[in-house]
Design a protein around this motif. Structure first.
Motif, short mmCIF file in Angstrom:
data_model
loop_
_atom_site.label_atom_id
_atom_site.label_comp_id
_atom_site.label_asym_id
_atom_site.label_seq_id
_atom_site.Cartn_x
_atom_site.Cartn_y
_atom_site.Cartn_z
N PHE B 72 0.88 -1.20 0.09
CA PHE B 72 -0.07 -0.08 -0.09
C PHE B 72 0.83 1.28 -0.20
CE2 PHE B 72 -1.81 3.15 2.89
CZ PHE B 72 -2.65 4.01 1.98
N VAL B 73 1.91 1.25 0.95
CA VAL B 73 2.68 2.55 0.98
C VAL B 73 3.30 2.52 -0.32
CG1 VAL B 73 4.87 3.24 2.10
CG2 VAL B 73 3.07 2.49 3.43
N LEU B 74 3.95 1.58 -0.83
CA LEU B 74 4.96 1.37 -2.03
C LEU B 74 4.04 1.86 -3.43
CD1 LEU B 74 7.63 1.09 -3.33
CD2 LEU B 74 6.89 -1.27 -3.94
N ILE B 75 3.04 1.60 -3.52
CA ILE B 75 2.00 1.90 -4.53
C ILE B 75 1.56 3.46 -4.42
CG2 ILE B 75 -0.20 1.65 -5.64
CD1 ILE B 75 0.16 -1.63 -5.16
N GLY B 76 1.16 3.70 -3.27
CA GLY B 76 0.63 5.09 -3.00
C GLY B 76 1.83 6.28 -3.09
N GLY B 77 2.94 5.75 -2.58
CA GLY B 77 4.03 6.61 -2.88
C GLY B 77 4.67 6.79 -4.18
#
Lengths: 130, 129
Positions: B72-77
């Motif tokens: 989630f953090v990787l895709i959003g970032g």
């Protein structure tokens, strides 16, 4: 008095004028490629939800020779983006632990070491090690 | 100007978008290369003892909350970082003016926001609901 506005004129391919501009523009392109991979990873999660055959078809498509070599080129841009990001940290936000700010090359070196450590942690914590 | 006077929208939105861009830059620089290597290159180039992206392997890891949070953090970032860069590349290429900028903001911020919400949905799905 009449005031004239003179818009700044610049060629659209200004970034081909020298290597420094090209390096800058490749970094920018690398940032955009990061978003493209964000969408690819999101699609991967969607295929995972849809089951093994959908997921395998998605993975096989990415592993066909044309897609694989396109991925290699895009991956090189992502790496360039990461390296230049580490280079600019020390220039954009000088970290000042000492009387004088640390030279950007030192900050770059620290970030590369951190990068290696974080990558190792990702291998073990997210992907279950070797 | 009084402090209690409402600021224009762009003054409120700009710092948020730039902050997400900056955080996304750190996230993509530190986390994306190793993730892409393991998922897309390690097995096809025989650089890893097993295939980290294989269905069974990835599904087993996907059950862990930390792995879901990571993606989630990787895709959003990566979405917030990359779409903001794309906006300025397109403006540099000639997409200028208030109408063009508003259109770019709508499309690119929309991709980043809905893409991140999509990643959040898949991260929570099967875990919380």
């Amino acid at each position: 008095m009449t005031v004239h506005e003179y818009p700044a004129r610049r060629r659209r391919v200004w970034w081909l004028r020298n290597r420094r501009y090209l390096a800058f523009q490749l970094r920018e392109a690398g940032g955009v490629v990061c978003a493209l991979y964000g969408l690819i990873l999101l699609n991967m999660l969607i295929q995972l939800r849809d089951g093994e055959s959908a997921y395998a078809a998605f993975l096989n498509l990415l592993r066909t020779p044309p897609m694989l070599y396109l991925n290699v080129v895009l991956f090189a841009l992502v790496l360039w983006h990461a390296l230049t990001w580490f280079m600019l940290i020390g220039k954009a936000q000088p970290i000042q632990f000492t009387r004088e700010p640390l030279p950007w090359k030192v900050v770059f070196g620290i970030n590369v070491l951190l990068w290696i450590g974080v990558s190792g942690a990702v291998v073990y914590l997210i992907f279950g090690g070797m | 100007m009084h402090a209690d006077v409402a600021a224009p929208d762009e003054v409120l939105l700009e710092p948020v978008i730039w902050s997400l861009f900056s955080v996304g830059g750190f996230i993509t620089a530190f986390l994306l290369p190793v993730t892409l290597f393991l998922l897309f290159f390690a097995a096809p180039f025989h650089l890893w003892p097993f295939d980290p992206a294989a269905y069974g392997t990835f599904l087993a890891h996907w059950k862990e909350p930390l792995v879901r949070l990571f993606f989630f953090v990787l895709i959003g970032g990566s979405l917030f970082h990359g779409t903001h860069r794309l906006k300025f590349m397109l403006m540099d290429a000639g997409f200028k003016g208030p109408a063009a900028e508003a259109l770019l903001d709508l499309i690119l911020n929309g991709v980043a926001i809905f893409g991140s919400l999509g990643a959040l949905y898949y991260a929570l799905r099967g875990w919380l609901f």
